[in-house]
Design a protein around this motif. Sequence first.
Motif, PDB file in Angstrom:
ATOM      1  N   VAL A 132     -60.362  49.366  -1.762  1.00 13.10           N
ATOM      2  CA  VAL A 132     -60.298  48.029  -2.351  1.00 13.10           C
ATOM      3  C   VAL A 132     -61.722  47.536  -2.610  1.00 13.10           C
ATOM      4  N   VAL A 133     -61.966  47.126  -3.834  1.00 17.99           N
ATOM      5  CA  VAL A 133     -63.262  46.579  -4.230  1.00 17.99           C
ATOM      6  C   VAL A 133     -63.288  45.070  -4.028  1.00 17.99           C
ATOM      7  N   ALA A 134     -62.169  44.421  -4.350  1.00 13.59           N
ATOM      8  CA  ALA A 134     -62.080  42.968  -4.232  1.00 13.59           C
ATOM      9  C   ALA A 134     -60.624  42.555  -4.132  1.00 13.59           C
ATOM     10  N   SER A 135     -60.409  41.382  -3.554  1.00 10.16           N
ATOM     11  CA  SER A 135     -59.055  40.844  -3.462  1.00 10.16           C
ATOM     12  C   SER A 135     -59.095  39.323  -3.557  1.00 10.16           C
ATOM     13  N   GLY A 136     -58.265  38.771  -4.418  1.00 14.55           N
ATOM     14  CA  GLY A 136     -58.118  37.334  -4.463  1.00 14.55           C
ATOM     15  C   GLY A 136     -57.381  36.824  -3.236  1.00 14.55           C
ATOM     16  N   ILE A 137     -57.583  35.553  -2.941  1.00 15.31           N
ATOM     17  CA  ILE A 137     -56.808  34.861  -1.910  1.00 15.31           C
ATOM     18  C   ILE A 137     -55.857  33.917  -2.617  1.00 15.31           C
ATOM     19  N   CYS A 138     -54.594  33.964  -2.232  1.00 14.97           N
ATOM     20  CA  CYS A 138     -53.543  33.179  -2.880  1.00 14.97           C
ATOM     21  C   CYS A 138     -52.923  32.224  -1.864  1.00 14.97           C
ATOM     22  N   HIS A 139     -52.365  31.132  -2.363  1.00 12.65           N
ATOM     23  CA  HIS A 139     -51.661  30.181  -1.494  1.00 12.65           C
ATOM     24  C   HIS A 139     -50.584  30.884  -0.671  1.00 12.65           C
ATOM     25  N   THR A 140     -49.973  31.910  -1.241  1.00 13.19           N
ATOM     26  CA  THR A 140     -48.931  32.641  -0.525  1.00 13.19           C
ATOM     27  C   THR A 140     -49.480  33.315   0.725  1.00 13.19           C
ATOM     28  N   ASP A 141     -50.714  33.811   0.676  1.00 11.23           N
ATOM     29  CA  ASP A 141     -51.316  34.392   1.882  1.00 11.23           C
ATOM     30  C   ASP A 141     -51.378  33.349   2.996  1.00 11.23           C
ATOM     31  N   ALA A 142     -51.750  32.118   2.634  1.00 13.45           N
ATOM     32  CA  ALA A 142     -51.883  31.060   3.634  1.00 13.45           C
ATOM     33  C   ALA A 142     -50.526  30.668   4.224  1.00 13.45           C
ATOM     34  N   ILE A 143     -49.514  30.550   3.386  1.00 12.47           N
ATOM     35  CA  ILE A 143     -48.223  30.111   3.924  1.00 12.47           C
ATOM     36  C   ILE A 143     -47.535  31.220   4.726  1.00 12.47           C
ATOM     37  N   ILE A 144     -47.833  32.479   4.420  1.00 12.59           N
ATOM     38  CA  ILE A 144     -47.301  33.565   5.248  1.00 12.59           C
ATOM     39  C   ILE A 144     -48.056  33.624   6.572  1.00 12.59           C
ATOM     40  N   ARG A 145     -49.368  33.465   6.530  1.00 10.20           N
ATOM     41  CA  ARG A 145     -50.143  33.364   7.782  1.00 10.20           C
ATOM     42  C   ARG A 145     -49.542  32.298   8.685  1.00 10.20           C
ATOM     43  N   ASP A 146     -49.144  31.177   8.079  1.00 10.19           N
ATOM     44  CA  ASP A 146     -48.630  30.046   8.853  1.00 10.19           C
ATOM     45  C   ASP A 146     -47.119  30.083   9.043  1.00 10.19           C
ATOM     46  N   GLN A 147     -46.487  31.190   8.628  1.00 12.28           N
ATOM     47  CA  GLN A 147     -45.084  31.476   8.920  1.00 12.28           C
ATOM     48  C   GLN A 147     -44.090  30.548   8.230  1.00 12.28           C
ATOM     49  N   TRP A 148     -44.398  30.125   6.995  1.00 13.60           N
ATOM     50  CA  TRP A 148     -43.377  29.439   6.205  1.00 13.60           C
ATOM     51  C   TRP A 148     -42.196  30.373   5.976  1.00 13.60           C
ATOM     52  N   TYR A 149     -42.480  31.631   5.779  1.00 14.95           N
ATOM     53  CA  TYR A 149     -41.469  32.673   5.706  1.00 14.95           C
ATOM     54  C   TYR A 149     -41.636  33.543   6.957  1.00 14.95           C
ATOM     55  N   PRO A 150     -40.546  34.025   7.515  1.00 17.23           N
ATOM     56  CA  PRO A 150     -40.626  34.756   8.793  1.00 17.23           C
ATOM     57  C   PRO A 150     -41.105  36.196   8.622  1.00 17.23           C
ATOM     58  N   VAL A 151     -42.399  36.365   8.386  1.00 13.86           N
ATOM     59  CA  VAL A 151     -42.997  37.689   8.240  1.00 13.86           C
ATOM     60  C   VAL A 151     -43.594  38.118   9.580  1.00 13.86           C
ATOM     61  N   PRO A 152     -43.262  39.321  10.070  1.00 14.86           N
ATOM     62  CA  PRO A 152     -43.767  39.755  11.383  1.00 14.86           C
ATOM     63  C   PRO A 152     -45.284  39.815  11.437  1.00 14.86           C
ATOM     64  N   GLN A 153     -45.850  39.372  12.555  1.00 18.25           N
ATOM     65  CA  GLN A 153     -47.268  39.483  12.844  1.00 18.25           C
ATOM     66  C   GLN A 153     -47.443  40.387  14.059  1.00 18.25           C
ATOM     67  N   PRO A 154     -48.567  41.109  14.193  1.00 15.85           N
ATOM     68  CA  PRO A 154     -49.763  41.106  13.344  1.00 15.85           C
ATOM     69  C   PRO A 154     -49.497  41.812  12.015  1.00 15.85           C
ATOM     70  N   VAL A 155     -50.238  41.359  10.988  1.00 19.29           N
ATOM     71  CA  VAL A 155     -50.040  41.913   9.655  1.00 19.29           C
ATOM     72  C   VAL A 155     -51.323  41.773   8.847  1.00 19.29           C
ATOM     73  N   VAL A 156     -51.557  42.734   7.986  1.00 21.00           N
ATOM     74  CA  VAL A 156     -52.652  42.649   7.018  1.00 21.00           C
ATOM     75  C   VAL A 156     -52.070  42.066   5.732  1.00 21.00           C
ATOM     76  N   LEU A 157     -52.514  40.864   5.373  1.00 21.50           N
ATOM     77  CA  LEU A 157     -52.040  40.200   4.164  1.00 21.50           C
ATOM     78  C   LEU A 157     -52.901  40.631   2.975  1.00 21.50           C
TER      79      LEU A 157
END
Length: 366
Positions: free
Chosen positions: A34-59
Amino acid sequence: MKTRAAISKAPHEPLVIEEVEVDEPRSDEVRVRVVASGICHTDAIIRDQWYPVPQPVVLGHEGAGIVEQVGAEVTGLEVGDKVVLGPSFCGQCEQCLSGHPMYCTNFYDQNFGVRRTDGSTAFSAADGTPVGSHFFGQSSFAEHTNVVARSIVKVADDAPLDLLGPLGCGIMTGAGAVLNVLRPEAGGSIAVFGTGAVGMAGMLAAKAAGVSTIIMVDIVDERLKFAEELGATHVVNSQSADPVEAIKDITGAGVDYALDTTGVPAVFSQMTKSLGIRGHGALVGAAKLGTEAQFDIGTLLLSGINVSMVIEGDAVPKEFIPRLISLHQQGLFPFDKLTKTYGFDEINTAFDDSAKGATLKPIITY
């Protein structure tokens, strides 16, 4: 092999950069540096568990990079290819086969399951504990990652990989909602609610399509001023004016098209009421599961409006991302003006700047 990755371990907590083990890519996967990656609002809401995504996880799901290894069954990609990473989809369901892979029947499992279909993960911690991978098929907050091949878009050898990652989600979402779903006619009118990266991308797409009246709605005057600099014909601060009344004052009878990028129930209702007769509105803003908004069916019945719920701009990434790159090369889609670059070690600062509105589209470079 070992690589560094930013791991989400708990809601509302900073990502932790650690060394992880990356397994061998499966036969249908490609290993990407990976050379670069954007950060999206979806990354933030998954980090904060708006959707039940298992942690630990690489977003991370707006990656761009270089192919380093190709699975045995992968065709059309070779070591050294430059690529942009898009969302994952099964490629076999009715929606995928009919040209709408962003509505894949298996979209949730493919993008939010953070496991392969066999339950394995590409990443593991130093003690062997599995770390979630394949977020949106890619988990691009890592220096190396294994990516589902069907979601990869090959780009030209001279492509600016440090810029193109956001085309895989945020920019594609706003632009695709306009160009693929609303499909505005030249000379028409549009109102865009929200001046974040998605809203601005929608505005730039509307401008490229020849829309003559472009109204941007937000509560931050600095963002609205920037929208004017990028091509908005009118701006409305919804804290100081009723946006529905303002839009009808500008247009006479309401807009032909409207886009809600906020996911805020009150804003969604405003969007529906801002449409003129037989207008078409689209919602792309994510909200917590179970969120409901008022919809005045008594009044709006007579308007004949359409309202679409849109995921990832209803795009076919291998067709749409090159299309956006072409528009950018022609100077018709200057999405680079929305971006700011951060080093990998600054990833949490980039999240904070995005949340505060200081940066529209952060891009992490490795």
